[in-house]
Write a protein that holds these residues in place. Structure first.
Motif, mmCIF file in Angstrom:
data_model
loop_
_atom_site.group_PDB
_atom_site.id
_atom_site.type_symbol
_atom_site.label_atom_id
_atom_site.label_comp_id
_atom_site.label_asym_id
_atom_site.label_seq_id
_atom_site.Cartn_x
_atom_site.Cartn_y
_atom_site.Cartn_z
ATOM 1 N N GLY A 27 0.794 -1.217 0.000
ATOM 2 C CA GLY A 27 0.000 0.000 0.000
ATOM 3 C C GLY A 27 0.821 1.259 0.000
ATOM 4 O O GLY A 27 1.018 1.866 1.036
ATOM 5 N N THR A 28 1.310 1.688 -1.124
ATOM 6 C CA THR A 28 2.024 2.948 -1.204
ATOM 7 C C THR A 28 1.138 4.036 -1.780
ATOM 8 O O THR A 28 1.583 5.148 -2.001
ATOM 9 N N ASP A 30 -3.019 5.798 -1.653
ATOM 10 C CA ASP A 30 -4.249 5.813 -0.866
ATOM 11 C C ASP A 30 -5.381 5.201 -1.670
ATOM 12 O O ASP A 30 -5.211 4.732 -2.790
ATOM 13 N N LYS A 41 -1.954 11.483 4.932
ATOM 14 C CA LYS A 41 -2.564 10.172 4.814
ATOM 15 C C LYS A 41 -1.534 9.141 4.369
ATOM 16 O O LYS A 41 -1.840 8.205 3.642
ATOM 17 N N SER A 42 -0.319 9.317 4.792
ATOM 18 C CA SER A 42 0.767 8.436 4.376
ATOM 19 C C SER A 42 0.442 6.983 4.662
ATOM 20 O O SER A 42 -0.085 6.645 5.717
ATOM 21 N N LYS A 43 0.768 6.141 3.728
ATOM 22 C CA LYS A 43 0.591 4.706 3.905
ATOM 23 C C LYS A 43 1.892 4.017 4.286
ATOM 24 O O LYS A 43 1.971 2.796 4.292
ATOM 25 N N GLU A 64 0.941 -6.117 5.231
ATOM 26 C CA GLU A 64 0.907 -4.956 4.345
ATOM 27 C C GLU A 64 -0.279 -5.026 3.395
ATOM 28 O O GLU A 64 -0.949 -4.014 3.136
ATOM 29 N N GLY A 68 -2.877 -2.225 4.054
ATOM 30 C CA GLY A 68 -2.622 -1.155 3.103
ATOM 31 C C GLY A 68 -1.407 -0.318 3.435
ATOM 32 O O GLY A 68 -1.089 0.639 2.736
ATOM 33 N N TYR A 69 -0.693 -0.660 4.515
ATOM 34 C CA TYR A 69 0.496 0.093 4.904
ATOM 35 C C TYR A 69 1.762 -0.587 4.399
ATOM 36 O O TYR A 69 1.837 -1.814 4.328
ATOM 37 N N ASN A 302 2.409 8.995 11.561
ATOM 38 C CA ASN A 302 1.356 8.078 11.126
ATOM 39 C C ASN A 302 0.872 7.274 12.330
ATOM 40 O O ASN A 302 1.215 6.110 12.506
ATOM 41 N N GLY A 305 -1.298 4.162 11.429
ATOM 42 C CA GLY A 305 -0.443 3.081 10.950
ATOM 43 C C GLY A 305 0.361 2.460 12.072
ATOM 44 O O GLY A 305 0.556 1.244 12.122
#
Length: 376
Positions: A27-28, A30, A41-43, A64, A68-69, A302, A305
């Motif tokens: 998830g790089t 959004d 909204k950094s992943k 991951e 989504g991270y 984050n 996250g």
């Protein structure tokens, strides 16, 4: 066991620096497909850790993909050095989660206020004896026991029973046989010192048979019985200890060493050829229990996250992967150990413990006094 500084530290530690662990298609972006790295909204979620952190690629990839991270791991030396860097950058942390602070350093971390409280999902599945911070500033992730290991072949050849307790190490038959690490420079060395503090008390309150003057008297007697002190675990275990694969190659002549309860399974796992039985044993009456924690860093970029990552660290998938990656024990109730642990490891029923607040208050003076007795 870092801590860790566990046996896995030398076997598995990567070079100091930043390691980015990502799953294919991780998830790089959004939900809308826009690049999110560096945005609110950094992943990307960053884990700051000691060098011994490790996880199977497929296990991390599953997290991951589900979350989504993308996970980035910043390895920062041993546990003490890594923690000191976070204290220095308090409020503007280098990452989102810190992993690797143990019960010997816990009060230092909490007193410096580097963590944001977070009660992790799944915390109810963690064995209650490992939950040392009721405010949930840190979450227990693993445990391990620092113990004296012995070379089975040596004691069989000499027809001497190996020692089992701290008091045993003072007996004449074990003179000049033990090597330990410096308590001022080594995590297992400090843990072994704390085992003696837990057993014998801090002077005049001894609980042991052989040390009426507390732990200082014990170490005076241990020195008189020929204990050898070296700087760190690598030198003690892989150079001076006669029972390890490395020690055999180095012609080590000390059949007793301060290491970990997980060391015998490691000797089996990495033996060439793999032995049917561990060549080393554990003196279960010499142990100090370490517990490692993870915490959400105050000022994390984050937070969400970071919370998801802490949840993952105490999830069953990671907990069951961890023993063969970092050679430590899970802390959740239903996590299963691999066969090499159950077949060749030992269960330490009554390890010594010292309260984190007592360690925080006395650690420096204990180490200073130990140094004056043992390495002067």
């Amino acid at each position: 066991m870092s801590t860790t500084q566990k046996i896995a530290g030398a076997a598995l530690a990567a070079a100091l620096g930043v390691t980015t662990l990502t799953a294919c298609g991780g998830g790089t972006k959004d939900a809308g497909g826009a690049a999110a790295s560096g945005s609110p909204k950094s992943k990307t979620v960053t884990l700051v850790s000691h060098d011994s952190f490790n996880v199977t690629d497929s296990v991390l990839k599953e997290f991951e993909q589900q979350s989504g991270y993308t996970v980035k791991v910043l390895k920062s030396g041993d546990a003490g050095a890594a923690l000191n860097q976070e204290i220095l950058t308090k409020g503007s942390p280098r990452g989102d989660v810190f992993f690797g602070v143990d019960n010997t350093l816990l009060s230092r971390a909490l007193d410096n206020g580097i963590f944001t409280p977070y009660e992790a999902k799944g915390l109810a599945e963690v064995k209650p004896e490992f939950v040392l911070d009721k405010q949930h500033r840190v979450t227990p992730v693993d445990s391990g026991d620092i113990c004296v290991n012995y070379d089975k072949a040596y004691f069989a050849d000499k027809k001497i029973a190996p020692p089992q307790t701290l008091d045993d190490l003072l007996k004449p038959e074990y003179k000049n046989l033990l090597v330990t690490e410096n308590a001022a420079t080594s995590s297992p060395g400090l843990g072994f010192l704390l085992a003696s503090v837990g057993k014998y008390g801090d002077g005049g309150t001894s609980q042991g048979e052989a040390s009426g003057g507390g732990w200082k008297d014990y170490w005076s007697k241990l020195k008189a019985n020929g204990v050898e002190v070296v700087d760190g675990w690598e030198q003690a275990y892989n150079e001076r200890f006669s029972g390890s694969a490395g020690g055999k190659k180095a012609k080590g002549d000390r059949p007793l060493v301060v290491s970990y309860a997980s060391s015998p399974p490691v000797e089996v796992l990495y033996g060439e050829p793999q032995p049917a039985e561990a060549p080393t044993g554990v003196a279960t009456g010499t142990c100090f229990r370490q517990v490692e924690f993870a915490g959400l860093l105050k000022g994390a970029k984050n937070e969400e996250g970071g919370k998801a990552l802490i949840d993952f660290l105490i999830g069953k998938k990671f907990q069951e992967d961890m023993p063969l990656q970092m050679f430590v024990n899970p802390v959740v109730k239903d996590a299963k150990l691999p066969e090499v642990f159950t077949k060749h490891g030992v269960v330490v029923e009554k390890p010594e413990n010292v309260a984190p607040e007592a360690i925080a208050k006395n650690r420096d003076q204990w180490v200073k006094a130990w140094s004056s007795i043992v390495v002067k």
